[in-house]
Design a protein around this motif. Sequence first.
Motif, short mmCIF file in Angstrom:
data_model
loop_
_atom_site.label_atom_id
_atom_site.label_comp_id
_atom_site.label_asym_id
_atom_site.label_seq_id
_atom_site.Cartn_x
_atom_site.Cartn_y
_atom_site.Cartn_z
N PRO A 160 0.80 -1.23 0.00
CA PRO A 160 0.00 0.00 0.00
C PRO A 160 0.83 1.27 0.00
O PRO A 160 0.34 2.32 -0.38
N LYS A 161 2.09 1.21 0.44
CA LYS A 161 2.87 2.44 0.56
C LYS A 161 4.13 2.45 -0.29
O LYS A 161 4.58 3.50 -0.72
N GLU A 162 4.73 1.29 -0.52
CA GLU A 162 6.01 1.26 -1.23
C GLU A 162 5.93 0.31 -2.42
O GLU A 162 5.61 -0.86 -2.25
N SER A 163 6.20 0.85 -3.60
CA SER A 163 6.30 0.03 -4.80
C SER A 163 7.19 0.76 -5.78
O SER A 163 6.90 1.90 -6.15
N PHE A 164 8.29 0.11 -6.16
CA PHE A 164 9.28 0.72 -7.04
C PHE A 164 9.52 -0.18 -8.25
O PHE A 164 9.29 -1.40 -8.18
N LEU A 165 10.00 0.42 -9.33
CA LEU A 165 10.30 -0.34 -10.52
C LEU A 165 11.73 -0.87 -10.47
O LEU A 165 12.65 -0.15 -10.09
N SER A 166 11.89 -2.12 -10.86
CA SER A 166 13.22 -2.70 -11.04
C SER A 166 13.21 -3.45 -12.37
O SER A 166 12.15 -3.68 -12.96
N ILE A 167 14.37 -3.82 -12.84
CA ILE A 167 14.49 -4.44 -14.16
C ILE A 167 13.96 -5.87 -14.13
O ILE A 167 14.32 -6.66 -13.25
N ASN A 168 13.10 -6.18 -15.08
CA ASN A 168 12.64 -7.55 -15.29
C ASN A 168 13.64 -8.22 -16.22
O ASN A 168 13.72 -7.90 -17.41
N GLU A 169 14.43 -9.14 -15.67
CA GLU A 169 15.56 -9.69 -16.43
C GLU A 169 15.11 -10.40 -17.71
O GLU A 169 15.78 -10.30 -18.74
N ASP A 170 14.00 -11.11 -17.67
CA ASP A 170 13.54 -11.83 -18.87
C ASP A 170 13.15 -10.86 -19.97
O ASP A 170 13.52 -11.04 -21.14
N GLU A 171 12.38 -9.82 -19.62
CA GLU A 171 11.97 -8.86 -20.63
C GLU A 171 13.14 -8.00 -21.09
O GLU A 171 13.21 -7.62 -22.27
N ALA A 172 14.06 -7.69 -20.18
CA ALA A 172 15.24 -6.92 -20.57
C ALA A 172 16.08 -7.70 -21.58
O ALA A 172 16.65 -7.12 -22.51
N ARG A 173 16.11 -9.01 -21.42
CA ARG A 173 16.87 -9.84 -22.36
C ARG A 173 16.26 -9.75 -23.76
O ARG A 173 16.97 -9.73 -24.77
N VAL A 174 14.94 -9.66 -23.84
CA VAL A 174 14.26 -9.53 -25.14
C VAL A 174 14.60 -8.17 -25.76
O VAL A 174 14.88 -8.08 -26.96
N ILE A 175 14.57 -7.12 -24.94
CA ILE A 175 14.92 -5.78 -25.45
C ILE A 175 16.35 -5.77 -25.98
O ILE A 175 16.62 -5.24 -27.07
N LEU A 176 17.27 -6.36 -25.24
CA LEU A 176 18.67 -6.38 -25.67
C LEU A 176 18.83 -7.13 -26.99
O LEU A 176 19.58 -6.72 -27.87
N LYS A 177 18.11 -8.25 -27.12
CA LYS A 177 18.19 -9.03 -28.35
C LYS A 177 17.59 -8.25 -29.52
O LYS A 177 18.15 -8.24 -30.64
N ALA A 178 16.46 -7.56 -29.27
CA ALA A 178 15.84 -6.77 -30.33
C ALA A 178 16.76 -5.65 -30.79
O ALA A 178 16.89 -5.38 -31.99
N VAL A 179 17.42 -4.97 -29.84
CA VAL A 179 18.34 -3.90 -30.20
C VAL A 179 19.53 -4.45 -30.98
O VAL A 179 20.00 -3.84 -31.96
#
Length: 656
Positions: free
Chosen positions: A180-199
């Motif tokens: 309810p009070k704390e939620s932050f974004l961190s890297i999703n390793e699986d999706e980041a791997r897809v982005i890196l491959k696409a780039v």
Amino acid sequence: MSNPMRDPVAGRPVPALGYTRVSGRVQVSGHGLGIQEAKLRAWEAAAPHHTLLKVFSDRGVSGATTRRPALDALKEYARYTSAERIVVSSVDRLGRTVGPTLDWARRMQQIGVHVIALDEGIDTEDPQGWALFRQSVAAAEAEWRRICERTSSGRDQKAREGGWPAGPPPYGYKIDKLGPKESFLSINEDEARVILKAVELVVDHELTYQAAADELNRLGLLTRSGRPWTLLNLHHRLTSETLDGYATYRKPGTGAKATRVDADGVPVLGPTITIEVPALLTPERVAALRGTQGRRSNQPRRSNQQYPPSGRILSACGRRYTGGGRPTGRLYRCQGTTGSEPCTCTYLEADAVENAVREKLSTAFSATALQALTCHDSTTAQRDRAQHEAREQHLLDAIHHHEQLIEKSLPQYVASGLDPVIAEAALSGLKDEIDARQHELVEVRRQLEEQHPAGKTEEIFSALRTWIIPDVHDFKKQPGSRCRVRTWHEATGTPVPATVDKAQWPEVLGILRSRHGSRHFKQTRLDLRSALNAMLHRLRHGSIWSELGAWGDPEAIRQRQRTWFREGTWQALMAHLTSDGSGEAVFSFRTIPELHVICEPLAGLPVLLRDPPLEISPPTTLLRSGTPADARAFHAWVLRAARGLETSQSGLPPAM
């Protein structure tokens, strides 16, 4: 003072429908719905004449929205049952906004159904109860607005502190410390791997976005939802602001997810806030990626292979039809339907248009004649395709050979005493070779797809300089969504009976009374025989509901037919009225108007596609000018020519 919860007649049965609602996911899994239904059951048990016919529940649906599945179903159910009350635990279960909630309650009163709110002690049949209901709805809206303000303030504060305020995370990220009070974004390793491959595919291998999407799909690197990548989807991900290290909360714009703004462009729900996010790429890689995005091949666009005649269909308003889509299928729309003064040209279903034109082409010309008309060098095309197919097979053989070396030969060399360092270098080289061959294979297959016969249709349209002229004279298009009753008649072949006269009515009325209670006949102003004849007239002649005013209220007639069809009454009536073999086929709407096709080959006179083809001399200079006025003149000339040919084969009407 009168009791707002009193029964109109003491001891008289009070059939009712119950309604419960919770808006949050936590409430759905909790006890909110159970507590509400317990109150409704307690009301039912409080008096022997209280009866709950059915309870409808909306789970995880906000009270501020006007579209709620269970509440909509309740309204429809109440219209055709004996229910006299709708029972809720409290007024705010029906809605959190004054206007829509009062409007809904008034519509229910019009059909003789009133609201009972248990917590507030309200029955809207009583004038005092109605006044109290209005006050309670206003209080519910005021409380809802206070909740929204507190929630919005909390989200703003969370966003300013770098937290993620609400909603799913951007692609490549996940939400940590969800609470309810704390939620932050961190890297999703699986999706980041897809982005890196696409780039890597776009920047290093210089693939187009379409080819990169195909390669990601081949490698099994799918989207978050598990669906294959498309050019447009991948373009959105690789042009996202998150790759630059930030995300925008309450981002103005024109898309469906853009925040609402006022007349001055200021967000209505609060200020726009920029949130820093962890970097997925180095600044150098981001700059290299941005450099590829100006390439024409990386811009999302629709290929005319999907809409071969796009731009070649001339409308009566002087504009052209272009291909486009909607959730239910492909369409051609007139360019004149947009702008400050839109035209009234009907849209055309793409499959029907293309099939009709192909049929005219195949009817008018043999394959040999069609090839001659297009002046198409099929030998060159066949040679190019054969070369691409040979290259594809060569690449497949090379990939298979290298995979066999890795799987079988290399382990044998190692077992025979090959230096491990040399073996590791050989393995790395073989994998690099396979990777390069696979990228080349993607490009070869893309080129083969472009030579697919679907692309031949576009070449034929282009080479023949084909023009399509819809003849909308007397064309009647089915309005609105497809009618279930009409669909049933078409699917079953059931004929539509003639008008029901007074002699037939007693038997028809007997069927109706055997399937419906007394309320079905008392609470309506319709003359049911007239209503039935209106329904039959519409099915025989293709009329729209608004044209049935001579028989009664068109909306009431439509609703009555829906009820009869849903309950099986319509099917019983049709079986009875057509038992002697009488009736006629249901009116069938054409999906597109008659299409007149002009083919203007590279050599020779233009040809109006008929059986057999006829050479004509239309004033094509009118079309060459490109002005709407001249295009309208050309359109009118072709229609006059076609209609003249239908009545006389001796010649054409005079040109304009």
